[in-house]
Write an enzyme that holds these catalytic residues in place. Structure first.
Site, PDB file in Angstrom:
ATOM      1  N   ASP A   1      18.925  86.682  75.965  1.00  6.37           N
ATOM      2  CA  ASP A   1      18.171  86.407  77.187  1.00  6.37           C
ATOM      3  C   ASP A   1      16.774  86.979  77.032  1.00  6.37           C
ATOM      4  O   ASP A   1      16.568  87.950  76.294  1.00  6.37           O
ATOM      5  CB  ASP A   1      18.858  87.032  78.403  1.00  6.37           C
ATOM      6  CG  ASP A   1      20.098  86.265  78.839  1.00  6.37           C
ATOM      7  OD1 ASP A   1      20.209  85.076  78.498  1.00  6.37           O
ATOM      8  OD2 ASP A   1      20.943  86.858  79.529  1.00  6.37           O
TER       9      ASP A   1
ATOM     10  N   ASP B   1      20.029  78.810  80.128  1.00 12.34           N
ATOM     11  CA  ASP B   1      20.427  79.087  81.514  1.00 12.34           C
ATOM     12  C   ASP B   1      19.623  78.226  82.484  1.00 12.34           C
ATOM     13  O   ASP B   1      20.154  77.735  83.482  1.00 12.34           O
ATOM     14  CB  ASP B   1      20.211  80.560  81.865  1.00 12.34           C
ATOM     15  CG  ASP B   1      21.112  81.512  81.103  1.00 12.34           C
ATOM     16  OD1 ASP B   1      22.182  81.091  80.628  1.00 12.34           O
ATOM     17  OD2 ASP B   1      20.732  82.700  80.988  1.00 12.34           O
TER      18      ASP B   1
END
EC number: 3.4.23.36
Length: 152
Positions: A114, A130
């Site tokens: 991330d 995402d």
């Protein structure tokens, strides 16, 4: 959307996700935060053992199973409904692309990379895949809601 365009778009979206993760790992140390657009977006490198937005940490078997089921069903649905409107096709393209992008990380690394941090709101750090998943699900919900309201 023609099958060839769908597949090329899928490859491009997954490649963009993977390239963004490669760039982050190559240029930002784990846990380091670098302002991208000061006060709005920062980039950081986080190893996420959970799902989108860091939920359900350390449940890799669960995420692998869910990912295979969702991607498999989305592909089956596309194959058995060849005349879907462009919005449903786009929604499924984004969902499949996001699922594959994070699935590659889980298989290769046992975690998901991330990197996007919204500075102006208290929100989880997330990645490009995402974003695809979120936009795809929202778009699909809107399509289904519109169908229910208007019978399209």
């Amino acid at each position: 959307m023609k099958k060839r365009l769908f597949v090329l778009s899928l490859i491009l979206l997954v490649a963009l996700d993977q390239l963004s993760k490669f760039w982050i790992v190559s240029h930002i140390a784990l846990g380091e935060v670098k302002p991208f657009i000061p006060g709005i977006v920062s980039l950081t490198y986080l190893q996420n053992n959970g799902a989108a937005f860091s939920i359900l940490q350390d449940q890799q078997w669960f995420f692998v199973a869910i990912t295979v089921l969702v991607i498999g069903y989305a592909i089956y649905y596309l194959a058995t409904h060849p005349h879907l409107n462009i919005w449903k096709q786009l929604a499924l393209l984004l969902i499949i692309s996001g699922g594959i992008g994070n699935f590659i990380d889980r298989l290769r690394l046992a975690y998901v990379i991330d990197m996007v941090h919204l500075d102006f709101v208290d929100f989880a750090i997330f990645n490009v895949a995402d974003s695809y998943l979120t936009v795809g699900v929202i778009l699909l919900v809107i399509c289904l809601w519109k169908e229910e309201d208007y019978g399209d």
